[in-house]
Design an enzyme around this catalytic site. Structure first.
Site, PDB file in Angstrom:
ATOM      1  N   ASN A 103     -12.094  -2.123   2.579  1.00 34.42           N
ATOM      2  CA  ASN A 103     -12.657  -0.865   3.080  1.00 34.42           C
ATOM      3  C   ASN A 103     -12.681   0.203   1.995  1.00 34.42           C
ATOM      4  OD1 ASN A 103     -13.275  -1.676   5.691  1.00 34.42           O
ATOM      5  ND2 ASN A 103     -11.172  -1.356   6.368  1.00 34.42           N
ATOM      6  N   GLN A 110     -11.105  10.602   3.117  1.00 34.41           N
ATOM      7  CA  GLN A 110     -11.382   9.815   1.909  1.00 34.41           C
ATOM      8  C   GLN A 110     -12.862   9.739   1.551  1.00 34.41           C
ATOM      9  OE1 GLN A 110      -9.012   6.469   0.721  1.00 34.41           O
ATOM     10  NE2 GLN A 110     -10.737   5.082   0.939  1.00 34.41           N
ATOM     11  N   ASP A 157     -12.589 -11.343  16.563  1.00 33.62           N
ATOM     12  CA  ASP A 157     -12.138 -11.261  15.183  1.00 33.62           C
ATOM     13  C   ASP A 157     -12.329 -12.648  14.567  1.00 33.62           C
ATOM     14  OD1 ASP A 157      -9.973  -9.215  13.617  1.00 33.62           O
ATOM     15  OD2 ASP A 157     -10.184 -11.235  12.826  1.00 33.62           O
ATOM     16  N   HIS A 159      -5.662   0.293  -4.210  1.00 36.53           N
ATOM     17  CA  HIS A 159      -5.089  -1.030  -3.992  1.00 36.53           C
ATOM     18  C   HIS A 159      -6.205  -2.070  -3.851  1.00 36.53           C
ATOM     19  CE1 HIS A 159      -6.350   0.435  -0.186  1.00 36.53           C
ATOM     20  NE2 HIS A 159      -5.961  -0.602   0.492  1.00 36.53           N
ATOM     21  N   GLN A 199      -6.711  -8.289  -1.807  1.00 38.11           N
ATOM     22  CA  GLN A 199      -6.805  -7.207  -2.796  1.00 38.11           C
ATOM     23  C   GLN A 199      -6.931  -7.703  -4.242  1.00 38.11           C
ATOM     24  OE1 GLN A 199      -3.333  -4.901  -1.798  1.00 38.11           O
ATOM     25  NE2 GLN A 199      -4.081  -4.502   0.280  1.00 38.11           N
ATOM     26  N   TRP A 201      -2.717  12.731   4.136  1.00 37.81           N
ATOM     27  CA  TRP A 201      -3.863  12.118   4.778  1.00 37.81           C
ATOM     28  C   TRP A 201      -5.086  12.861   4.288  1.00 37.81           C
ATOM     29  CZ3 TRP A 201      -4.983   7.790   6.882  1.00 37.81           C
ATOM     30  CH2 TRP A 201      -6.061   7.662   7.744  1.00 37.81           C
ATOM     31  N   HIS A 232      -7.958  -4.029  12.123  1.00 39.43           N
ATOM     32  CA  HIS A 232      -8.909  -5.021  12.616  1.00 39.43           C
ATOM     33  C   HIS A 232      -9.627  -4.597  13.896  1.00 39.43           C
ATOM     34  CE1 HIS A 232      -8.451  -8.811  10.217  1.00 39.43           C
ATOM     35  NE2 HIS A 232      -7.600  -7.986   9.633  1.00 39.43           N
TER      36      HIS A 232
END
Ligand SMILES: *[C@@H]1O[C@H](CO)[C@@H](O)[C@H](O)[C@H]1NC(C)=O
Ligand SMILES: *[C@@H]1O[C@H](CO)[C@@H](O)[C@H](O)[C@H]1NC(C)=O
Length: 457
Positions: A359, A340, A127, A355, A380, A337, A26
């Site tokens: 993002n 991506q 937020d 999942h 999700q 890692w 966040h």
């Protein structure tokens, strides 16, 4: 910058307090947004408030960057943990304790920031979770701009939580029920709702989300990491609930990303693979599927023989079926890692098993890669439903569980059928609109200008 030439506001007196949520993913996006605003509104003072631990992680290694932004200063807020706190082992406990400490922990630090800068707070950027922003902003005669870091449809379920509970009951978990009263949601199942909408509704997190849904309509504007063509029906609905909805994403396109090193050589490896042949597998930074699903996935990959990159937490040799990594070593790559976005942009990648966190969905849209979803929690399941029933750019696995058969079926659908081809075409269209949105005079670019105007006037 002179965007507000006509107005007599002295921008040097303006002070934006940025209140970040220190858990999950966040605080990073909120800081990045604040930095983007601070570049344009370079005469405005920004105070970024978060816990010391998260601030340390966010601001370490970014000295060079922040030298160019002397107008952002960060402050530590108390995490609420008592002296000598011993974790009980419940992973959510620190979050619950933090929620309880709000908003007083922020208030005391804002007093300090005002004293140090000599400038009253004129705008709160928070937020979206921070329901108390509405009252706080009113008290301070300031504006309030919350940022929702997930997608528009999950936001809508939080805004409509009371209606949902009224219509189907707050404890309903019967998945056979479909939900037909929400605009823009065909084929929605009761079990698709994010936690906090129904089910366990009395916990600190659920209560926070509920209050958020009730208070967001009071915000000066609600910013969201999305782009306006993603779902017009839902956007219209949110627009009618809020004073102003500002799609300012996807952030992956608007914000310079920290370089993720390709230490495992994924991109070079992809260069020698055929177009659309590779399966990319990632369940995000926190989720590890149960062992039987990991095994099923391994069996599926071995049977289909397709090349894969698998972002794997832990040691695959210990976890996966005996000899699997050895047998697939020319076909597959295990990495802890991965860069991506760069991988998803590579033409060799044909599919992403995900999942379906927001993002990752945006990354796949920008990469133009159709998805197989195995959702776990939060938004999700809802995202997975949208991929399949609204956008037609992804498919779930039967019963939501990775078995050899269900995974094989979904994988084949995307990789080798006409339907899969159509999914790719559809996601490329979405990708195009995402790219357009962030171009000059695109909707997200223009919304960002509106955000600057709000902060600087
Ligand atoms: C800040 O607000 C207080 C109370 O509204 C006011 O008395 C004070 O003059 C303001 N300070 C500045 C620097 O504007
Ligand atoms: C910006 O976009 C709008 C609507 O798409 C269009 O009418 C306008 O001419 C564009 N302006 C510029 C400067 O390109």
């Amino acid at each position: 910058m002179s965007r507000d030439k006509g107005e007599s506001v002295n921008v040097e007196k303006l002070h934006v307090a940025v209140l970040a949520f220190p858990f999950g993913t966040h605080a990073g996006p909120l800081l990045n947004l604040a930095r983007r605003i601070a570049v344009d509104a370079h005469k405005v003072t920004f105070s970024f408030l978060c816990t010391s631990r998260t601030n340390a992680a966010l601001f370490s290694g970014s000295k060079d960057y922040d030298e160019f932004l002397p107008n952002i200063k960060h402050y530590d807020v108390h995490d609420g943990l008592p002296e000598g706190y011993v974790p009980s082992g419940h992973p959510l406990e620190p979050i619950f304790i933090f929620i309880k400490a709000m908003p007083d922990n922020y208030k005391s630090v804002m007093v300090k920031a005002v004293a140090e800068t000599g400038k009253n707070i004129t705008c709160l950027v928070t937020d979206a979770f921070y329901w108390f922003g509405a009252d706080l902003a009113k008290e301070m005669h300031a504006k309030w701009v919350p940022l929702w870091t997930a997608g528009p449809h999950s936001l809508l379920t939080h805004v409509f939580t009371d209606l949902i509970r009224e219509k189907i009951g707050s404890k309903e978990v019967d998945d056979t029920k479909t939900v037909d009263f929400l605009p823009g949601f065909p084929e929605l199942h009761v079990s698709d709702f994010p936690e906090g909408v129904i089910g366990d509704i009395d916990g600190p997190f659920s209560t926070m989300l509920h209050k958020m849904g009730l208070e967001l309509p009071r915000a000066t504007a609600v910013a969201i990491n999305s782009f306006s063509t993603v779902h017009p029906l839902i956007e219209n609905e949110l627009n009618s609930q809020f004073k102003l909805l500002l799609n300012v994403g996807p952030f992956i396109l608007t914000t310079p990303q920290r370089m993720v090193s390709d230490e495992h050589g994924c991109l070079a490896w992809l260069n020698q693979c055929e177009k659309f042949s590779v399966v990319y597998i990632s369940f995000g930074s926190r989720i590890v599927p149960p062992p039987h699903e990991l095994n099923a996935l391994a069996e599926c990959l071995e049977e289909c023989g397709c090349p894969f990159i698998w972002v794997f937490k832990g040691n695959p040799e210990e976890t996966l079926p005996n000899g699997f990594t050895e047998r697939t070593k020319t076909k597959g790559k295990f990495v802890a890692w991965a860069p991506q976005m760069e991988i998803l942009k590579h033409s060799a990648v044909g599919m992403c098993l995900t999942h379906s966190g927001w993002n990752s969905v945006l990354d796949c849209i920008v990469g133009g890669v159709p998805m197989v979803s195995r959702p776990f929690f939060g938004d999700q399941r809802l995202n997975a439903r949208m991929l399949e029933s609204i956008w037609g750019i992804g498919v779930g696995v039967d019963n939501g569980v990775l078995t050899k058969e269900s995974t094989m079926k979904a994988l084949n659908l995307i990789m080798s059928t006409e339907e899969g081809k159509i999914m790719r075409e559809k996601i490329l269209k979405l990708k195009e609109s995402a790219l357009k949105a962030v171009e000059r005079n695109g909707t997200s670019a223009n919304n960002f200008d509106t955000l600057i105007k709000i902060v600087t006037s």
